[in-house]
Design a protein around this motif. Sequence first.
Motif, mmCIF file in Angstrom:
data_model
loop_
_atom_site.group_PDB
_atom_site.id
_atom_site.type_symbol
_atom_site.label_atom_id
_atom_site.label_comp_id
_atom_site.label_asym_id
_atom_site.label_seq_id
_atom_site.Cartn_x
_atom_site.Cartn_y
_atom_site.Cartn_z
ATOM 1 N N LYS A 1 0.834 -1.198 0.000
ATOM 2 C CA LYS A 1 0.000 0.000 0.000
ATOM 3 C C LYS A 1 0.873 1.253 0.000
ATOM 4 C CE LYS A 1 -3.660 -2.563 0.426
ATOM 5 N NZ LYS A 1 -2.981 -3.849 0.545
ATOM 6 N N SER B 1 -4.419 4.584 4.456
ATOM 7 C CA SER B 1 -4.241 3.212 4.925
ATOM 8 C C SER B 1 -3.679 3.122 6.331
ATOM 9 C CB SER B 1 -3.324 2.438 3.966
ATOM 10 O OG SER B 1 -3.884 2.348 2.675
ATOM 11 N N LYS C 1 -8.841 -1.224 -0.834
ATOM 12 C CA LYS C 1 -7.470 -0.825 -0.538
ATOM 13 C C LYS C 1 -6.635 -0.545 -1.779
ATOM 14 C CE LYS C 1 -7.306 -3.531 3.728
ATOM 15 N NZ LYS C 1 -6.555 -4.531 4.499
#
Length: 659
Positions: A168, A193, A619
């Motif tokens: 991420k 995140s 995500k």
Amino acid sequence: MSSFDTVLVANRGEIAVRVIRSLRELGIRSVAVYSDADADAKHVREADTAVRIGPAEAAKSYLSISAIVEAAQVTGAQAVHPGYGFLAENAAFARACEEAGLVFIGPPVAAIEQMGDKIRAKATVSAAGVPVVPGVSDVDIPEGGFAEAVAGVGYPVLLKPSAGGGGKGMRLVHEESELAAAIESARREARGSFGDDTLLVERFVTTPRHIEIQVLADQHGNVLHLGERECSLQRRHQKIIEEAPSVLLDEATRQKMGAAAAEAARSVGYVGAGTVEFIMSAHDPDEFFFMEMNTRLQVEHPVTEMVTGLDLVAWQVRVAAGDPLTLKQEDVRLEGHAVEARVYAEDPARGFIPTGGTVLAVHEPSGDGVRVDSWMTEGAVIGSNYDPMLAKVIAYGPDRTAALRKLDRALADTALLGLGTNIAFLRGLLADEDVRAGRLDTELVDRRLSSLVSSDVPEGFFVAAALDRLLSLQPKGSVVDPWDVPSGWRVGGGGGVTFRLRAGEVQAVVRVTASTVQVDDHEPVEATATRVGDVLEVRRDSGIERYRRADGPQQTVWLARDGFGFAFADQEVRLAARGEAAGAGPVKSPMPGTVLVVKVAQGDVVAAGTPLLVVEAMKMEHTVTAPIDGVVSELSTRAGQQVALDETLAVVSPNEEQR
């Protein structure tokens, strides 16, 4: 053995199901937590008890520390297993558990804090003698000096959030002209995140291989390394196929890396199961660098379990309860070979964007040496709130060739009907010549992507769809009116039954005359179809193809073979494993999700490829760009808005001079 009576699993999906399985084998009562989106999920069904913790939004449920701690206290749990993702590496959560009198099944808070910050982690392990990748962090860069600092590290570089993992917020930057946009995107995703946009800049190792070492430590000072996992097959910096052991390492290198990983764990007083990740060049396997330590169980832990014979979750629980490790380093043996493939709800042909939908039917493989960690059940709804991973298919064999062959067969026998998946892509990747030979690196998927994905629709699918449709139209009952039989009969002979079918953007006209099938203007072929239960067997020439069938809402019929899926709606066929290409004019959302950023205003003049909006789901960020040179003639989308798949976000019209 010391133990707990009740353990709460602070997670969802396949990892929650997997932890519950080990708790059951240990005789420990399990508590599941769930959001409104997961009220009927598999982990809720399999746990001994379950507690609702909030709405579908992760921030108000699975990321709510107070709700999870309260659930543990209400149900009488003595310990909490965090799984991976969500709060698994959150020091505040571990501290809250301790303050509430709960045992956190993971490392001490101090270890999480030191290894959770990549900048501190590098400094800590470097002081312990572990080699690290050259780089620089935000905290060492003066204001306005980011570009200069990156140039000092040397292109290409990798931007990495200091506070997170799992790919991420990571951005690969090849040259200075890409830097500003990469920084903006990396910081935004890191804030979303992990709540922290601090970045780390590292030199990008060319032809990199990603090798990680599993470690296990107890509260009595014992630290073991359990061999390595090869995780070089990745997309978007996220692993998709992992294996143990690695073909790259000889025994001497294995022991050297294992010792370095154990030393990294000792340097922070680590307790429990963890993973130390290294990067090395495929051309120089003698040189390796520490990247980070994941202070939790890894997604790919099953391959280590299969080659060592150890249940890592069970050992996590025992260690957390205070038991010492009964193994010594010389007792650890790697036997055979194991390979894992991650099954995602995503479309590889469209840049791996997440898909979604309702699971109409599930068929998972089984057999000797095959393991499936999954949370899929019929009726499960795959939305945009959580990670798109659906299952992991793992195969074990006496050697790598046998394990790869077994995994390919297992994937071919996997069907998740109702949504697009990456199963066909995984099989194509496993068949790649370099993958078979063990010539791996983290850029292999990017180099081969065009050959691994295709928007072509196999002719056999149209044949199967038409034959299945024809079979479903056959009249039922003991007395049949000949006029009700769909034969296409007309004066002068049988004209056959014609179906106009569409899969994505591909259209076909299929004509069935008795047992002869003709697709468009191609030569007719002999084809027959029989159905046994929910399986349609299509015989074409000398081959037989199998398609599973399931009835869903509105008489939808789904067919699947090797990861592909079809859905009938009247006489239209939609191919679930493929996406439609974007065109000029209306700009549509590539996935169901949330609009994070709107970069343009109505009336702006844009060039083809100009970023218009950023959409996030499961995500993952996806930048939506202008399809043509023109003007943003319509824009009704705002930041924070929920959008559906293929919902129109904007309209780009040609400039007047272009008309």
